[in-house]
Design an enzyme around this catalytic site. Structure first.
Site, short mmCIF file in Angstrom:
data_model
loop_
_atom_site.label_atom_id
_atom_site.label_comp_id
_atom_site.label_asym_id
_atom_site.label_seq_id
_atom_site.Cartn_x
_atom_site.Cartn_y
_atom_site.Cartn_z
N HIS A 213 0.81 -1.22 0.00
CA HIS A 213 0.00 0.00 0.00
C HIS A 213 0.84 1.27 0.00
O HIS A 213 0.35 2.33 -0.37
CB HIS A 213 -1.03 -0.06 1.14
CG HIS A 213 -2.23 -0.83 0.73
ND1 HIS A 213 -2.24 -2.20 0.70
CD2 HIS A 213 -3.44 -0.43 0.27
CE1 HIS A 213 -3.41 -2.62 0.27
NE2 HIS A 213 -4.15 -1.58 0.00
N ARG A 320 -11.39 3.51 -0.79
CA ARG A 320 -10.79 2.72 0.29
C ARG A 320 -11.07 3.39 1.63
O ARG A 320 -10.28 4.19 2.13
CB ARG A 320 -9.29 2.58 0.06
CG ARG A 320 -8.91 1.81 -1.21
CD ARG A 320 -7.40 1.63 -1.28
NE ARG A 320 -7.00 0.75 -2.37
CZ ARG A 320 -6.57 1.17 -3.56
NH1 ARG A 320 -6.49 2.48 -3.81
NH2 ARG A 320 -6.23 0.31 -4.50
N ARG A 357 -15.94 0.83 -0.30
CA ARG A 357 -15.60 -0.47 0.29
C ARG A 357 -15.56 -0.33 1.80
O ARG A 357 -14.98 0.62 2.33
CB ARG A 357 -14.25 -0.94 -0.23
CG ARG A 357 -13.84 -2.32 0.29
CD ARG A 357 -12.54 -2.80 -0.32
NE ARG A 357 -11.40 -2.01 0.12
CZ ARG A 357 -10.17 -2.16 -0.37
NH1 ARG A 357 -9.93 -3.05 -1.32
NH2 ARG A 357 -9.18 -1.41 0.07
N GLU A 456 -11.27 -11.64 -4.25
CA GLU A 456 -9.84 -11.52 -3.99
C GLU A 456 -9.27 -12.74 -3.28
O GLU A 456 -8.09 -12.77 -2.96
CB GLU A 456 -9.55 -10.25 -3.18
CG GLU A 456 -10.39 -10.09 -1.95
CD GLU A 456 -10.27 -8.70 -1.33
OE1 GLU A 456 -9.31 -7.99 -1.65
OE2 GLU A 456 -11.14 -8.35 -0.52
N ASN A 479 -4.82 -7.47 -6.56
CA ASN A 479 -3.64 -7.44 -5.68
C ASN A 479 -3.67 -8.61 -4.71
O ASN A 479 -2.71 -9.38 -4.60
CB ASN A 479 -3.59 -6.12 -4.90
CG ASN A 479 -3.56 -4.91 -5.81
OD1 ASN A 479 -3.29 -5.03 -6.99
ND2 ASN A 479 -3.83 -3.75 -5.25
N ASP A 480 -4.76 -8.75 -3.97
CA ASP A 480 -4.86 -9.85 -3.01
C ASP A 480 -5.11 -11.18 -3.71
O ASP A 480 -4.67 -12.22 -3.23
CB ASP A 480 -5.96 -9.57 -1.99
CG ASP A 480 -5.46 -8.75 -0.81
OD1 ASP A 480 -4.26 -8.82 -0.51
OD2 ASP A 480 -6.26 -8.02 -0.21
N ARG A 490 2.72 -9.76 -0.69
CA ARG A 490 2.96 -8.71 -1.68
C ARG A 490 3.71 -7.51 -1.11
O ARG A 490 4.11 -6.63 -1.86
CB ARG A 490 1.64 -8.25 -2.31
CG ARG A 490 0.60 -7.67 -1.36
CD ARG A 490 -0.72 -7.56 -2.12
NE ARG A 490 -1.83 -7.08 -1.31
CZ ARG A 490 -2.27 -5.84 -1.34
NH1 ARG A 490 -1.67 -4.94 -2.09
NH2 ARG A 490 -3.30 -5.47 -0.60
N CYS A 527 -10.46 -3.72 -9.93
CA CYS A 527 -10.06 -2.52 -9.21
C CYS A 527 -8.66 -2.63 -8.65
O CYS A 527 -8.16 -1.72 -8.00
CB CYS A 527 -11.04 -2.21 -8.08
SG CYS A 527 -11.08 -3.44 -6.77
#
Length: 592
Positions: A213, A320, A357, A456, A479-480, A490, A527
């Site tokens: 992040h 987010r 989210r 995810e 990403n996840d 990650r 996303c």
């Protein structure tokens, strides 16, 4: 001497500037420039903080003098003497004055900058006793910083003051301000947000991965960044000239004039390319075969809605919300604060849809230790995202009520992260109904929301009929999804080379999710960071994706790829890439 450090390229572009080293424990110190007429006031603030600590030490010495040796050993008195000596050290005092007077740093920034320089000197000492005094210096500076918090800080200036005439060596024009680049061992998401409106032109961290992040927020700020640079923060000295090559993942320290000229040219070329992309702003995102593509924005804070609109986004595909919760020292935002934040984002998008989210914390996005303890063996597999929300129903209901109330002001879509089980889905739906019932009892106005789920976790991607039964839309969090499919942390640079969005298993899960949603007439978007990667745009189009959500800074580059694409040709090629033994090689070959 010129040398280079290699890391991971996470945010494109070139940044050239002076190094500002920040210890991870002090990243919450404000960094801003003062006006020349504020110099005396800033020096006075540091002096007042130091005097307060000196007075505190004198009081302790007085108390110790009244105690016996068992209550106050002689080592304690000696330690206080050392602290008094360090507080009056000319290198510390003179250095702080230099940063304030000559570089126009605010008081806190000047103090921590000089501390980094002195700490480096302590590290280089041969005598073990003297090396250990570094910890004493850090302690007294922390105490001065705490003392300074009691005083009034000037308002942060909206713009940097002119510093014409300051030392501007190498090939930089001496009529412009010196850019600064931030170097740290690590930066939390909350730290990154603090620097979002800062003076820094780029970031370098020792740790982190391409989709950590820290990297994601750096991309959202649209500034060059390199992460996973290992020992960069130890090799670079305060105020060194540094080049950040965000395209190649290279950091060049103390560059020669020839190297600087080369990168200055690359920097100007990048700015010209950005200018060319701006011409695409009014052009609809439509492929050559007339397929309309929806380009949405990912945002972290309500204020980011302005950047989304400016980039031509057709809505927010991912807000987010966890960034509203971070770095608050245990004081989570109440319903009213959250409602105002969501309402601001909704109204800021001027009627376009906003996907909010629910809070997604854990792993590389901790809150803080007093609220959410991530000291587990593997926090990425622990109590995070919806698991934490369901474990804290009061907090979850508070957020749901705030989002539902914000939906009365525009189009809101509610997105739930990290679902995997039917029981989690049922519990989540029950909490949403409970939140509506609570608002009804209070007589509060709220609006309708479309309900969506993040795909995810591989288990979710393999249970699509269950998800499509309960949800209006799905959003693929690549990403996840990549992290969990390939068992890769990650945020860990040591395994970053194994993080592969083109792994056949990942492509299968993404492709199947898109195909199943299209077959059932349900909206689906990506996303994650794959959506903003222009090297993957045509592949995703070929797999049937028609909705991309990314950082506003990436929208125009992706739009350019879309305008050059023909999905009728891409479909067959994309299936070839998907089923290839090595999809990266097939992708590199192109579709024509």
């Amino acid at each position: 001497m010129t040398f280079s450090v290699h890391g991971l390229a996470v945010s494109r572009g070139i940044a050239i500037g002076r190094a500002v080293l920040v210890a991870s424990s002090r990243v919450d110190v404000a960094h801003y420039f003062i006006q020349p007429d504020e110099v005396d006031a800033e020096i006075a603030r540091v002096r007042a903080g130091r005097d307060a600590v000196v007075e505190e030490i004198y009081r302790l010495q007085t108390s110790i003098s009244r105690m016996g040796p068992k209550e106050a050993p002689t080592e304690l008195a000696a330690l206080l003497d050392v602290h008094l000596m360090l507080l009056q050290d000319e290198e510390l005092v003179g250095g702080v004055k230099h940063w304030i007077t000559d570089r126009l740093y605010n008081a806190e920034w000047a103090l921590t900058t000089q501390l980094e320089i002195i700490a480096r000197h302590f590290d280089e000492m041969e005598d073990a006793y003297l090396r250990e005094r570094k910890a004493d210096m850090e302690q007294i500076c922390e105490r001065v910083l705490r003392a300074m918090k009691g005083g009034q800080s000037p308002v942060l200036p909206a713009q940097r003051p002119s510093r014409k005439g300051a030392q501007q060596d190498l090939l930089l024009d001496d009529t412009v301000d010196v850019p600064l680049v931030l170097i740290a061992h690590d930066l939390s998401p909350a730290d990154m947000l603090q620097f979002k409106q800062s003076v820094f032109a780029g970031f370098i961290t020792d740790v982190g991965g391409k989709t950590s992040h820290t990297a994601i927020v750096a991309r959202s700020m649209d500034i060059p960044a390199v992460v996973g640079a290992r020992t960069c923060s130890q090799l670079v000295r305060q105020d060194d000239w540094v080049i950040i090559d965000g395209d190649a993942g290279v950091v060049i320290v103390d560059p020669s004039p020839i190297i600087l000229a080369e990168y200055g040219f690359k920097q100007r070329q990048g700015e010209l390319e950005r200018g060319r992309l701006q011409r695409l702003l009014p052009t609809p995102a439509v492929t050559m075969d007339d397929e309309k593509i929806q380009l949405l924005a990912n945002i972290e804070m309500p204020e980011d809605a302005q950047a989304a609109l400016k980039a031509g986004a057709l809505g927010v595909g991912l807000f987010r919300s966890e960034f509203l919760f971070m770095g608050r020292h245990g004081q989570l935002p109440d319903e009213e604060e959250q409602y105002r934040a969501y309402k601001k984002a909704v109204e800021g998008m001027e009627g376009l849809p906003v996907t909010i989210r629910t809070v997604d914390v854990g792993a590389d996005k901790p809150l803080d230790a007093s609220v959410h303890d991530d000291a587990h063996l593997n926090p990425a597999l622990g109590l995070r995202a919806i698991r934490w929300s369901l474990a804290e129903p009061a907090m979850f209901l508070t957020q749901l009520r705030a989002i539902l109330r914000a939906a009365a002001h525009g189009k809101v879509r509610l997105l739930i992260p990290m679902l995997a089980h039917a029981s989690e889905i049922r519990q989540t739906l029950a909490h949403i109904e409970r939140a509506r019932a609570q608002l009804d009892r209070r007589g509060d106005v709220y609006g309708p929301v479309q309900l969506g789920a993040m795909i995810e976790i591989p288990a979710a991607a393999l249970s699509l009929p269950l998800f499509l039964k309960y949800f209006d839309f799905l959003s693929i969090g690549t990403n996840d999804l990549i992290q969990y499919t390939l068992a890769i942390d990650r945020a860990d640079e040591s395994v970053a080379h194994l993080y592969d969005p083109l792994h056949p298993a990942v492509l299968r899960l993404v492709a199947d999710t898109i195909a199943e949603c299209r077959a059932q007439g349900k909206d689906v978007s990506v996303c994650g960071e794959m959506a903003g990667d222009v090297t993957l745009t045509r592949l995703l189009l070929g797999l049937g994706l028609r909705s991309f959500s990314m950082h506003p800074a990436q929208i125009l580059a992706v739009k350019q790829e879309i305008l050059r694409s023909d999905t009728t040709k891409l479909a067959v090629w994309a299936q070839r890439v998907r089923t290839a033994e090595d999809p990266a090689l097939e992708l590199a070959g192109g579709y024509v």
